[in-house]
Design a protein around this motif. Structure first.
Motif, mmCIF file in Angstrom:
data_model
loop_
_atom_site.group_PDB
_atom_site.id
_atom_site.type_symbol
_atom_site.label_atom_id
_atom_site.label_comp_id
_atom_site.label_asym_id
_atom_site.label_seq_id
_atom_site.Cartn_x
_atom_site.Cartn_y
_atom_site.Cartn_z
ATOM 1 N N ILE A 338 37.717 10.266 107.426
ATOM 2 C CA ILE A 338 38.012 9.026 106.695
ATOM 3 C C ILE A 338 37.142 9.003 105.446
ATOM 4 N N HIS A 339 37.782 8.856 104.309
ATOM 5 C CA HIS A 339 36.985 8.825 103.084
ATOM 6 C C HIS A 339 36.148 7.547 103.050
ATOM 7 N N PRO A 340 34.883 7.637 102.642
ATOM 8 C CA PRO A 340 34.014 6.451 102.628
ATOM 9 C C PRO A 340 34.593 5.269 101.852
ATOM 10 N N HIS A 341 35.373 5.520 100.802
ATOM 11 C CA HIS A 341 35.964 4.397 100.070
ATOM 12 C C HIS A 341 36.980 3.645 100.921
ATOM 13 N N ASP A 342 37.741 4.416 101.709
ATOM 14 C CA ASP A 342 38.714 3.774 102.599
ATOM 15 C C ASP A 342 37.979 2.965 103.663
ATOM 16 N N SER A 345 36.718 -0.253 102.159
ATOM 17 C CA SER A 345 37.784 -1.238 101.967
ATOM 18 C C SER A 345 38.132 -1.926 103.282
ATOM 19 N N PHE A 401 43.030 4.587 111.129
ATOM 20 C CA PHE A 401 43.264 5.970 110.713
ATOM 21 C C PHE A 401 43.645 6.871 111.892
ATOM 22 N N ASN B 16 48.257 10.929 103.512
ATOM 23 C CA ASN B 16 46.844 11.305 103.498
ATOM 24 C C ASN B 16 46.578 12.393 104.522
ATOM 25 N N CYS B 64 39.893 9.751 98.310
ATOM 26 C CA CYS B 64 40.186 8.841 99.411
ATOM 27 C C CYS B 64 41.678 8.910 99.761
ATOM 28 N N ALA B 65 42.045 8.193 100.823
ATOM 29 C CA ALA B 65 43.428 8.196 101.299
ATOM 30 C C ALA B 65 44.378 7.688 100.223
ATOM 31 N N ILE B 66 43.937 6.662 99.476
ATOM 32 C CA ILE B 66 44.810 6.073 98.465
ATOM 33 C C ILE B 66 45.104 7.095 97.364
ATOM 34 N N ARG B 123 40.146 -0.654 93.913
ATOM 35 C CA ARG B 123 40.873 0.522 94.393
ATOM 36 C C ARG B 123 42.018 0.940 93.468
#
Lengths: 404, 153
Positions: A338-342, A345, A401, B16, B64-66, B123
Protein backbone atom coordinates in the motif's frame (compact mmCIF):
# COMPACT_ATOMS: atom_id res chain seq x y z
CA UNK A 1 -1.63 6.17 29.33
CA UNK A 2 -3.17 9.64 29.24
CA UNK A 3 -1.78 12.74 27.54
CA UNK A 4 0.92 14.66 29.40
CA UNK A 5 -1.00 17.93 29.22
CA UNK A 6 -4.73 18.61 28.97
CA UNK A 7 -6.00 18.72 25.41
CA UNK A 8 -7.90 21.84 26.48
CA UNK A 9 -4.54 23.71 26.59
CA UNK A 10 -4.59 23.54 22.78
CA UNK A 11 -7.41 25.51 21.14
CA UNK A 12 -7.25 23.63 17.83
CA UNK A 13 -7.43 20.25 19.56
CA UNK A 14 -10.23 21.46 21.84
CA UNK A 15 -12.50 22.44 18.98
CA UNK A 16 -11.67 19.22 17.09
CA UNK A 17 -12.11 16.56 19.78
CA UNK A 18 -12.08 13.69 17.29
CA UNK A 19 -8.85 14.77 15.59
CA UNK A 20 -5.94 12.38 16.07
CA UNK A 21 -2.94 14.57 15.37
CA UNK A 22 0.10 12.39 14.72
CA UNK A 23 2.22 14.79 12.69
CA UNK A 24 4.05 16.80 15.34
CA UNK A 25 7.39 16.00 13.71
CA UNK A 26 6.15 18.18 10.83
CA UNK A 27 4.74 20.84 13.11
CA UNK A 28 3.33 20.90 16.63
CA UNK A 29 -0.03 22.30 17.68
CA UNK A 30 0.04 25.48 19.77
CA UNK A 31 -0.93 25.84 23.42
CA UNK A 32 -3.06 28.83 24.36
CA UNK A 33 -0.14 30.16 26.43
CA UNK A 34 1.91 30.70 23.24
CA UNK A 35 -0.93 32.32 21.31
CA UNK A 36 -1.77 34.56 24.27
CA UNK A 37 1.84 35.66 24.75
CA UNK A 38 2.14 36.70 21.10
CA UNK A 39 -1.20 38.45 21.16
CA UNK A 40 -0.33 40.23 24.38
CA UNK A 41 2.90 41.52 22.83
CA UNK A 42 0.96 42.92 19.87
CA UNK A 43 -1.65 44.46 22.16
CA UNK A 44 0.62 45.90 24.84
CA UNK A 45 4.23 46.38 23.80
CA UNK A 46 4.24 46.49 20.02
CA UNK A 47 6.67 48.82 18.23
CA UNK A 48 9.86 48.41 16.23
CA UNK A 49 12.63 47.44 18.67
CA UNK A 50 16.14 48.91 18.68
CA UNK A 51 14.84 52.31 17.55
CA UNK A 52 14.16 53.36 21.12
CA UNK A 53 13.38 57.07 20.89
CA UNK A 54 10.20 56.46 22.86
CA UNK A 55 9.11 54.27 25.74
CA UNK A 56 6.97 51.90 23.67
CA UNK A 57 9.89 51.00 21.41
CA UNK A 58 12.06 50.46 24.47
CA UNK A 59 9.42 48.04 25.81
CA UNK A 60 9.44 46.12 22.52
CA UNK A 61 13.24 45.96 22.69
CA UNK A 62 12.98 44.69 26.24
CA UNK A 63 10.45 42.00 25.25
CA UNK A 64 12.79 40.82 22.50
CA UNK A 65 15.78 40.68 24.84
CA UNK A 66 13.79 38.86 27.52
CA UNK A 67 12.62 36.33 24.96
CA UNK A 68 16.23 35.69 23.97
CA UNK A 69 17.14 35.14 27.61
CA UNK A 70 14.31 32.66 28.15
CA UNK A 71 15.09 30.70 25.00
CA UNK A 72 18.82 30.68 25.84
CA UNK A 73 18.03 29.21 29.28
CA UNK A 74 15.90 26.51 27.67
CA UNK A 75 18.72 25.55 25.30
CA UNK A 76 21.35 25.67 28.06
CA UNK A 77 23.33 28.60 26.63
CA UNK A 78 24.88 30.87 29.23
CA UNK A 79 26.13 33.43 26.69
CA UNK A 80 22.77 34.50 25.29
CA UNK A 81 24.33 36.78 22.66
CA UNK A 82 25.38 33.55 20.95
CA UNK A 83 21.73 32.70 20.29
CA UNK A 84 20.69 34.10 16.93
CA UNK A 85 17.02 34.31 16.03
CA UNK A 86 16.34 33.06 12.49
CA UNK A 87 13.30 32.08 10.42
CA UNK A 88 13.72 28.43 11.37
CA UNK A 89 16.12 25.51 11.13
CA UNK A 90 16.40 25.79 7.34
CA UNK A 91 17.36 29.45 7.66
CA UNK A 92 19.81 28.66 10.48
CA UNK A 93 21.56 25.96 8.46
CA UNK A 94 21.69 28.11 5.35
CA UNK A 95 23.18 30.87 7.49
CA UNK A 96 26.02 28.71 8.73
CA UNK A 97 26.62 26.84 5.46
CA UNK A 98 26.53 30.07 3.46
CA UNK A 99 28.36 32.52 5.71
CA UNK A 100 30.90 30.12 7.20
CA UNK A 101 31.27 28.01 4.07
CA UNK A 102 31.92 30.93 1.76
CA UNK A 103 34.58 32.30 4.10
CA UNK A 104 36.26 29.02 5.01
CA UNK A 105 35.87 26.36 2.34
CA UNK A 106 38.14 25.91 -0.62
CA UNK A 107 39.37 23.34 -3.10
CA UNK A 108 40.62 20.19 -1.40
CA UNK A 109 38.52 20.76 1.71
CA UNK A 110 35.92 18.23 2.71
CA UNK A 111 32.34 18.65 3.94
CA UNK A 112 30.73 15.64 5.63
CA UNK A 113 27.02 15.08 6.21
CA UNK A 114 25.24 11.84 7.11
CA UNK A 115 22.94 9.79 4.88
CA UNK A 116 20.00 10.48 7.20
CA UNK A 117 19.86 14.27 6.88
CA UNK A 118 16.73 16.26 6.18
CA UNK A 119 17.19 18.19 2.92
CA UNK A 120 17.69 21.33 5.06
CA UNK A 121 20.95 19.91 6.42
CA UNK A 122 21.98 18.25 3.17
CA UNK A 123 21.35 20.55 0.22
CA UNK A 124 22.96 23.73 1.68
CA UNK A 125 26.18 21.78 2.34
CA UNK A 126 26.09 20.01 -1.02
CA UNK A 127 25.64 23.34 -2.78
CA UNK A 128 28.31 25.25 -0.86
CA UNK A 129 30.72 22.37 -1.50
CA UNK A 130 30.01 22.60 -5.23
CA UNK A 131 30.39 26.38 -5.15
CA UNK A 132 33.71 26.25 -3.27
CA UNK A 133 35.14 23.22 -5.09
CA UNK A 134 35.16 21.20 -1.86
CA UNK A 135 34.55 17.46 -1.59
CA UNK A 136 31.09 16.44 -0.35
CA UNK A 137 31.13 13.16 1.59
CA UNK A 138 28.16 11.26 2.97
CA UNK A 139 28.83 9.35 6.18
CA UNK A 140 27.27 5.86 6.13
CA UNK A 141 24.56 4.86 8.58
CA UNK A 142 24.44 2.05 11.09
CA UNK A 143 21.59 -0.46 10.65
CA UNK A 144 19.37 1.53 13.03
CA UNK A 145 19.71 4.76 11.01
CA UNK A 146 22.15 6.55 13.29
CA UNK A 147 25.40 7.88 11.89
CA UNK A 148 27.98 5.10 11.90
CA UNK A 149 30.46 6.74 14.27
CA UNK A 150 33.18 4.17 13.67
CA UNK A 151 32.95 4.78 9.93
CA UNK A 152 32.93 8.51 10.58
CA UNK A 153 36.05 8.34 12.74
CA UNK A 154 37.79 6.46 9.94
CA UNK A 155 36.51 8.87 7.31
CA UNK A 156 37.69 12.18 8.78
CA UNK A 157 41.06 13.72 8.09
CA UNK A 158 42.74 17.08 8.35
CA UNK A 159 40.93 17.96 5.11
CA UNK A 160 37.57 17.65 6.87
CA UNK A 161 36.38 21.17 7.65
CA UNK A 162 32.83 20.56 8.78
CA UNK A 163 30.58 17.69 9.90
CA UNK A 164 26.84 18.41 9.70
CA UNK A 165 24.48 15.88 11.29
CA UNK A 166 21.07 15.53 12.86
CA UNK A 167 20.38 15.25 16.57
CA UNK A 168 17.31 13.08 15.85
CA UNK A 169 16.28 11.70 12.44
CA UNK A 170 12.97 13.18 11.30
CA UNK A 171 12.15 9.91 9.53
CA UNK A 172 13.38 7.22 11.92
CA UNK A 173 13.51 8.91 15.30
CA UNK A 174 17.05 7.53 15.67
CA UNK A 175 19.03 9.61 18.18
CA UNK A 176 22.63 10.42 17.32
CA UNK A 177 25.29 10.69 19.97
CA UNK A 178 25.97 14.41 19.60
CA UNK A 179 28.99 14.60 21.95
CA UNK A 180 30.64 11.65 20.23
CA UNK A 181 30.29 13.13 16.73
CA UNK A 182 31.35 16.57 17.98
CA UNK A 183 34.46 15.04 19.49
CA UNK A 184 35.35 13.30 16.20
CA UNK A 185 35.01 16.68 14.48
CA UNK A 186 37.15 18.37 17.12
CA UNK A 187 39.88 15.73 16.78
CA UNK A 188 40.59 16.89 13.22
CA UNK A 189 39.83 20.58 13.80
CA UNK A 190 36.51 20.45 11.91
CA UNK A 191 33.40 22.45 12.71
CA UNK A 192 30.43 20.47 14.02
CA UNK A 193 26.90 21.56 13.11
CA UNK A 194 23.89 19.82 14.61
CA UNK A 195 20.39 20.01 13.12
CA UNK A 196 18.27 19.96 16.26
CA UNK A 197 14.86 20.44 14.63
CA UNK A 198 13.75 17.02 15.93
CA UNK A 199 15.89 17.14 19.07
CA UNK A 200 15.06 20.38 20.89
CA UNK A 201 11.27 19.80 21.05
CA UNK A 202 11.72 16.43 22.70
CA UNK A 203 14.77 16.37 24.98
CA UNK A 204 17.09 18.62 26.94
CA UNK A 205 19.73 20.19 24.68
CA UNK A 206 22.21 21.64 27.19
CA UNK A 207 24.18 23.41 24.48
CA UNK A 208 27.12 24.51 26.63
CA UNK A 209 27.89 20.92 27.64
CA UNK A 210 27.02 19.34 24.29
CA UNK A 211 30.35 19.96 22.57
CA UNK A 212 29.02 21.02 19.15
CA UNK A 213 29.96 24.31 17.56
CA UNK A 214 26.47 25.02 16.21
CA UNK A 215 22.94 23.88 16.99
CA UNK A 216 19.86 24.81 14.95
CA UNK A 217 16.16 24.45 15.81
CA UNK A 218 12.68 25.59 14.76
CA UNK A 219 10.09 27.15 17.05
CA UNK A 220 7.10 25.60 15.29
CA UNK A 221 8.10 22.03 16.07
CA UNK A 222 8.37 22.83 19.79
CA UNK A 223 4.92 24.41 20.32
CA UNK A 224 6.05 27.87 19.17
CA UNK A 225 5.09 29.83 16.06
CA UNK A 226 6.08 29.20 12.45
CA UNK A 227 8.69 31.50 10.94
CA UNK A 228 10.98 31.55 13.99
CA UNK A 229 14.00 29.51 14.88
CA UNK A 230 17.43 29.69 16.43
CA UNK A 231 21.03 29.19 15.55
CA UNK A 232 23.22 28.78 18.59
CA UNK A 233 26.97 28.92 18.17
CA UNK A 234 30.24 29.16 20.01
CA UNK A 235 31.31 32.79 20.40
CA UNK A 236 34.80 32.29 18.90
CA UNK A 237 33.28 31.05 15.64
CA UNK A 238 30.39 33.51 15.60
CA UNK A 239 32.74 36.48 16.11
CA UNK A 240 34.69 35.51 12.99
CA UNK A 241 31.60 34.81 10.90
CA UNK A 242 30.95 37.30 8.11
CA UNK A 243 27.35 38.58 7.86
CA UNK A 244 24.78 36.31 6.27
CA UNK A 245 22.48 39.11 5.19
CA UNK A 246 23.18 42.82 5.25
CA UNK A 247 20.86 45.74 5.89
CA UNK A 248 19.31 47.46 8.87
CA UNK A 249 20.10 46.59 12.49
CA UNK A 250 23.21 44.56 11.67
CA UNK A 251 25.49 47.54 10.97
CA UNK A 252 27.71 49.63 13.21
CA UNK A 253 28.55 52.38 10.73
CA UNK A 254 27.69 52.68 7.06
CA UNK A 255 30.17 54.75 5.07
CA UNK A 256 29.88 55.62 1.41
CA UNK A 257 32.45 53.00 0.57
CA UNK A 258 32.62 50.63 3.54
CA UNK A 259 30.43 49.39 6.35
CA UNK A 260 31.29 47.98 9.74
CA UNK A 261 29.22 45.40 11.58
CA UNK A 262 27.23 45.49 14.78
CA UNK A 263 28.08 43.16 17.67
CA UNK A 264 26.52 39.74 18.32
CA UNK A 265 23.73 38.78 18.04
CA UNK A 266 22.70 41.76 15.88
CA UNK A 267 25.45 41.20 13.29
CA UNK A 268 23.56 38.08 12.18
CA UNK A 269 20.01 39.46 12.47
CA UNK A 270 19.55 41.88 9.58
CA UNK A 271 16.30 43.83 9.35
CA UNK A 272 13.38 44.24 11.73
CA UNK A 273 13.32 41.11 13.84
CA UNK A 274 10.34 38.82 14.34
CA UNK A 275 9.75 39.89 17.96
CA UNK A 276 6.34 38.24 18.22
CA UNK A 277 7.92 35.01 17.01
CA UNK A 278 10.64 35.22 19.64
CA UNK A 279 8.04 36.01 22.33
CA UNK A 280 6.00 33.00 21.20
CA UNK A 281 9.04 30.72 21.24
CA UNK A 282 9.94 31.94 24.73
CA UNK A 283 6.40 31.13 25.89
CA UNK A 284 6.72 27.67 24.33
CA UNK A 285 10.02 27.13 26.17
CA UNK A 286 8.36 28.19 29.44
CA UNK A 287 5.46 25.82 28.76
CA UNK A 288 7.83 22.90 28.10
CA UNK A 289 9.93 23.78 31.15
CA UNK A 290 6.83 23.84 33.33
CA UNK A 291 5.92 20.30 32.18
CA UNK A 292 9.55 19.28 32.47
CA UNK A 293 11.45 18.41 29.30
CA UNK A 294 12.47 15.06 30.77
CA UNK A 295 8.81 14.24 31.35
CA UNK A 296 8.15 15.16 27.70
CA UNK A 297 10.89 12.78 26.59
CA UNK A 298 9.66 9.86 28.70
CA UNK A 299 6.02 10.41 27.69
CA UNK A 300 6.90 10.28 24.00
CA UNK A 301 9.14 7.29 24.38
CA UNK A 302 6.45 5.40 26.27
CA UNK A 303 3.93 6.24 23.53
CA UNK A 304 6.26 5.31 20.71
CA UNK A 305 7.01 1.98 22.43
CA UNK A 306 3.27 1.26 22.57
CA UNK A 307 2.85 2.34 18.95
CA UNK A 308 5.79 0.23 17.86
CA UNK A 309 4.26 -2.85 19.52
CA UNK A 310 0.75 -2.18 18.22
CA UNK A 311 1.74 -1.34 14.65
CA UNK A 312 4.55 -3.83 14.11
CA UNK A 313 2.26 -6.65 15.30
CA UNK A 314 0.03 -6.02 12.27
CA UNK A 315 0.88 -8.42 9.49
CA UNK A 316 2.59 -6.83 6.45
CA UNK A 317 3.72 -3.80 8.47
CA UNK A 318 7.38 -2.99 8.38
CA UNK A 319 8.69 -0.43 10.88
CA UNK A 320 11.87 1.35 9.82
CA UNK A 321 14.68 2.45 12.10
CA UNK A 322 15.85 1.62 15.60
CA UNK A 323 14.30 -0.59 18.26
CA UNK A 324 11.29 0.69 20.18
CA UNK A 325 13.39 1.62 23.20
CA UNK A 326 16.00 3.54 21.23
CA UNK A 327 13.89 6.10 19.44
CA UNK A 328 12.36 9.52 19.88
CA UNK A 329 8.59 9.82 19.32
CA UNK A 330 8.67 9.02 15.60
CA UNK A 331 7.47 5.86 13.86
CA UNK A 332 8.04 5.36 10.14
CA UNK A 333 6.45 2.35 8.53
CA UNK A 334 5.16 0.78 5.36
CA UNK A 335 2.17 -1.54 5.02
CA UNK A 336 2.68 -4.24 2.41
CA UNK A 337 2.52 -2.67 -1.03
CA UNK A 338 0.00 0.00 0.00
CA UNK A 339 1.52 3.29 -1.01
CA UNK A 340 1.93 5.60 2.02
CA UNK A 341 -0.10 8.33 0.28
CA UNK A 342 -3.03 5.97 -0.11
CA UNK A 343 -2.69 4.95 3.52
CA UNK A 344 -2.62 8.61 4.63
CA UNK A 345 -5.77 9.36 2.60
CA UNK A 346 -7.60 6.44 4.18
CA UNK A 347 -6.45 7.47 7.67
CA UNK A 348 -7.48 11.05 6.97
CA UNK A 349 -11.10 10.03 6.62
CA UNK A 350 -10.91 8.89 10.26
CA UNK A 351 -9.41 12.26 11.15
CA UNK A 352 -5.98 10.79 11.72
CA UNK A 353 -3.19 13.08 10.52
CA UNK A 354 0.01 11.31 9.53
CA UNK A 355 2.76 12.27 7.13
CA UNK A 356 3.40 10.24 4.00
CA UNK A 357 6.15 10.60 1.45
CA UNK A 358 9.89 11.06 1.44
CA UNK A 359 9.86 13.43 4.45
CA UNK A 360 12.33 15.80 2.78
CA UNK A 361 14.95 13.08 3.14
CA UNK A 362 15.37 11.53 -0.30
CA UNK A 363 18.98 10.42 0.34
CA UNK A 364 17.73 8.44 3.36
CA UNK A 365 14.84 6.94 1.37
CA UNK A 366 17.38 5.60 -1.14
CA UNK A 367 19.40 4.09 1.69
CA UNK A 368 16.29 2.46 3.16
CA UNK A 369 15.40 1.16 -0.30
CA UNK A 370 11.90 2.67 -0.25
CA UNK A 371 10.37 5.54 -2.21
CA UNK A 372 8.19 6.71 0.65
CA UNK A 373 7.06 5.80 4.15
CA UNK A 374 4.14 6.64 6.40
CA UNK A 375 5.15 8.44 9.58
CA UNK A 376 3.29 8.87 12.84
CA UNK A 377 4.87 11.17 15.42
CA UNK A 378 3.86 11.78 19.02
CA UNK A 379 3.96 14.72 21.37
CA UNK A 380 2.70 15.95 24.71
CA UNK A 381 -0.99 15.98 23.77
CA UNK A 382 -1.12 12.40 22.43
CA UNK A 383 -2.33 9.46 24.45
CA UNK A 384 -2.81 5.72 24.32
CA UNK A 385 -6.14 6.05 22.49
CA UNK A 386 -4.36 7.76 19.61
CA UNK A 387 -2.11 4.71 19.28
CA UNK A 388 -5.08 2.33 19.26
CA UNK A 389 -6.98 4.48 16.73
CA UNK A 390 -3.92 4.42 14.48
CA UNK A 391 -3.58 0.66 14.74
CA UNK A 392 -7.27 0.05 13.99
CA UNK A 393 -7.17 2.43 11.02
CA UNK A 394 -4.17 0.64 9.51
CA UNK A 395 -6.05 -2.65 9.80
CA UNK A 396 -9.07 -1.11 8.10
CA UNK A 397 -6.93 0.34 5.28
CA UNK A 398 -5.53 -3.14 4.70
CA UNK A 399 -9.08 -4.39 4.20
CA UNK A 400 -9.78 -1.70 1.57
CA UNK A 401 -6.69 -2.86 -0.29
CA UNK A 402 -7.64 -6.50 0.26
CA UNK A 403 -4.37 -7.12 2.06
CA UNK A 404 -5.23 -9.95 4.42
CA UNK B 1 -19.14 6.46 2.44
CA UNK B 2 -16.58 9.19 3.01
CA UNK B 3 -14.44 10.84 0.38
CA UNK B 4 -11.35 8.67 0.57
CA UNK B 5 -12.93 5.24 0.55
CA UNK B 6 -15.27 6.47 -2.20
CA UNK B 7 -12.17 7.16 -4.22
CA UNK B 8 -10.77 3.68 -3.80
CA UNK B 9 -13.26 2.13 -6.22
CA UNK B 10 -12.78 -1.46 -7.21
CA UNK B 11 -11.63 -0.35 -10.67
CA UNK B 12 -8.86 1.81 -9.21
CA UNK B 13 -7.77 -0.95 -6.84
CA UNK B 14 -7.80 -3.43 -9.71
CA UNK B 15 -5.67 -1.25 -11.99
CA UNK B 16 -3.32 -0.63 -9.06
CA UNK B 17 -2.97 -4.33 -8.34
CA UNK B 18 -2.62 -5.35 -11.98
CA UNK B 19 -1.54 -2.29 -13.91
CA UNK B 20 -2.11 -2.64 -17.67
CA UNK B 21 0.66 -1.77 -20.10
CA UNK B 22 3.15 -1.70 -17.23
CA UNK B 23 6.29 -2.35 -19.24
CA UNK B 24 8.99 -0.75 -21.30
CA UNK B 25 7.99 -0.31 -24.95
CA UNK B 26 11.06 -1.38 -26.94
CA UNK B 27 9.92 0.25 -30.17
CA UNK B 28 8.63 3.45 -28.57
CA UNK B 29 8.99 6.58 -30.65
CA UNK B 30 8.44 8.86 -27.65
CA UNK B 31 9.58 8.49 -24.07
CA UNK B 32 8.59 11.05 -21.46
CA UNK B 33 9.31 11.21 -17.72
CA UNK B 34 6.79 12.60 -15.26
CA UNK B 35 7.56 13.54 -11.66
CA UNK B 36 5.67 14.81 -8.63
CA UNK B 37 8.56 16.41 -6.77
CA UNK B 38 6.59 16.88 -3.56
CA UNK B 39 5.54 13.27 -3.11
CA UNK B 40 8.22 11.54 -5.15
CA UNK B 41 5.87 9.74 -7.53
CA UNK B 42 7.50 9.14 -10.87
CA UNK B 43 6.64 7.45 -14.13
CA UNK B 44 8.03 7.03 -17.59
CA UNK B 45 5.50 7.01 -20.41
CA UNK B 46 6.25 5.25 -23.70
CA UNK B 47 4.33 5.92 -26.91
CA UNK B 48 4.69 4.45 -30.35
CA UNK B 49 3.38 6.93 -32.87
CA UNK B 50 2.62 6.15 -36.48
CA UNK B 51 1.88 9.28 -38.41
CA UNK B 52 -0.72 11.01 -36.29
CA UNK B 53 -1.83 7.96 -34.31
CA UNK B 54 -0.79 6.50 -30.97
CA UNK B 55 -0.49 2.84 -31.90
CA UNK B 56 0.89 1.66 -28.56
CA UNK B 57 1.36 3.07 -25.08
CA UNK B 58 2.93 1.79 -21.87
CA UNK B 59 4.42 3.04 -18.63
CA UNK B 60 6.83 2.23 -15.80
CA UNK B 61 7.50 3.85 -12.47
CA UNK B 62 6.45 4.01 -8.85
CA UNK B 63 3.64 5.82 -7.17
CA UNK B 64 0.44 5.54 -5.19
CA UNK B 65 -2.66 3.60 -6.25
CA UNK B 66 -4.28 6.72 -7.69
CA UNK B 67 -1.35 7.63 -9.94
CA UNK B 68 -0.74 4.03 -10.98
CA UNK B 69 -4.37 3.27 -11.80
CA UNK B 70 -4.67 6.55 -13.65
CA UNK B 71 -1.62 5.74 -15.80
CA UNK B 72 -2.85 2.20 -16.37
CA UNK B 73 -6.29 3.32 -17.57
CA UNK B 74 -4.87 6.15 -19.62
CA UNK B 75 -2.45 3.95 -21.56
CA UNK B 76 -5.34 1.60 -22.33
CA UNK B 77 -7.61 4.40 -23.49
CA UNK B 78 -5.26 6.38 -25.73
CA UNK B 79 -4.24 3.47 -27.96
CA UNK B 80 -5.58 4.11 -31.45
CA UNK B 81 -6.31 7.76 -30.75
CA UNK B 82 -4.97 10.59 -32.87
CA UNK B 83 -2.80 13.22 -31.30
CA UNK B 84 -5.71 15.69 -31.27
CA UNK B 85 -8.10 13.14 -29.74
CA UNK B 86 -5.58 12.27 -27.03
CA UNK B 87 -4.95 15.93 -26.27
CA UNK B 88 -8.67 16.58 -25.98
CA UNK B 89 -8.95 13.63 -23.59
CA UNK B 90 -6.14 15.08 -21.45
CA UNK B 91 -8.01 18.36 -21.19
CA UNK B 92 -11.28 16.71 -20.23
CA UNK B 93 -9.61 14.47 -17.66
CA UNK B 94 -7.89 17.43 -16.04
CA UNK B 95 -11.24 19.18 -15.86
CA UNK B 96 -12.81 16.14 -14.21
CA UNK B 97 -10.01 15.59 -11.67
CA UNK B 98 -9.80 19.22 -10.64
CA UNK B 99 -13.57 19.62 -10.40
CA UNK B 100 -13.68 22.29 -13.12
CA UNK B 101 -15.87 20.09 -15.30
CA UNK B 102 -18.49 17.43 -14.75
CA UNK B 103 -18.12 13.96 -16.17
CA UNK B 104 -19.11 14.29 -19.82
CA UNK B 105 -20.13 11.69 -22.39
CA UNK B 106 -16.95 12.14 -24.39
CA UNK B 107 -14.90 10.73 -21.53
CA UNK B 108 -14.82 6.91 -21.14
CA UNK B 109 -17.03 5.87 -18.22
CA UNK B 110 -14.20 3.99 -16.49
CA UNK B 111 -12.65 7.37 -15.69
CA UNK B 112 -15.72 8.28 -13.63
CA UNK B 113 -13.86 6.64 -10.70
CA UNK B 114 -11.52 9.65 -10.62
CA UNK B 115 -14.26 12.24 -10.19
CA UNK B 116 -13.95 11.86 -6.40
CA UNK B 117 -10.35 13.04 -6.44
CA UNK B 118 -11.53 16.62 -6.99
CA UNK B 119 -12.75 16.62 -3.38
CA UNK B 120 -9.27 15.66 -2.16
CA UNK B 121 -7.09 18.53 -3.36
CA UNK B 122 -3.92 16.90 -2.02
CA UNK B 123 -4.49 13.90 -4.31
CA UNK B 124 -5.34 15.69 -7.57
CA UNK B 125 -1.69 15.76 -8.58
CA UNK B 126 -1.53 11.96 -8.26
CA UNK B 127 -4.46 11.47 -10.63
CA UNK B 128 -3.21 13.89 -13.28
CA UNK B 129 0.49 12.91 -13.30
CA UNK B 130 0.18 10.44 -16.19
CA UNK B 131 -2.01 12.84 -18.16
CA UNK B 132 0.40 15.75 -17.71
CA UNK B 133 3.13 13.43 -18.91
CA UNK B 134 1.10 12.43 -21.95
CA UNK B 135 0.48 16.08 -22.75
CA UNK B 136 4.23 16.82 -22.55
CA UNK B 137 5.05 13.73 -24.63
CA UNK B 138 2.69 14.76 -27.43
CA UNK B 139 3.97 18.33 -27.39
CA UNK B 140 7.60 17.22 -27.54
CA UNK B 141 6.89 14.57 -30.14
CA UNK B 142 5.12 16.98 -32.44
CA UNK B 143 8.04 19.40 -32.07
CA UNK B 144 10.47 16.62 -32.98
CA UNK B 145 8.28 15.53 -35.91
CA UNK B 146 8.23 19.07 -37.28
CA UNK B 147 12.01 19.19 -37.02
CA UNK B 148 12.35 15.87 -38.85
CA UNK B 149 10.09 17.14 -41.63
CA UNK B 150 12.01 20.39 -41.85
CA UNK B 151 15.27 18.49 -42.18
CA UNK B 152 13.84 16.26 -44.93
CA UNK B 153 12.69 19.23 -46.98
Amino acid sequence: MSALVPRSDFPLLSVNPALVYLDSAATAQKPRAVLDAMNEFYESDYANPHRGAYALSARATERYARARGAVARFFGVRDEECLIFTRGTTDSLNLIAGAWGRANLGRGDEVIVTGAEHHANFVPWQQIAIERGATFTICPLAADGRADVEALAALVSRKTRVIAFNHVSNVLGAINSVPEIASIARSVGALSVCDGAQGAPHMAVGFDALGVDFYAASAHKMLGPMGTGVLIGRREVLELLPPYQTGGDMIEFVGDERTTWNVLPHKLEAGTPNVAGAVGLAAACDYLTAIGIDAVASHERALVRLAYERVSAIEHVRVHGPAATERSGVLSFTVGDIHPHDLASLLDERQICIRAGHHCAQPLMRRLGVSATARASFYVYNDENDVETLGAAIESAKRVFALA
Amino acid sequence: MTDSSALYHEIILDHNRRPRNFRVLPDATVEERGLNPLCGDELTLYLRMEDDHIVDASFQGSGCAISRASASMMTTLVKGKTRAEADAMVERFRGLATGRAEMDDDLPSSLRAFAGVARLPQRVKCAVLAWHTLHAALRNESGAAREREARQR
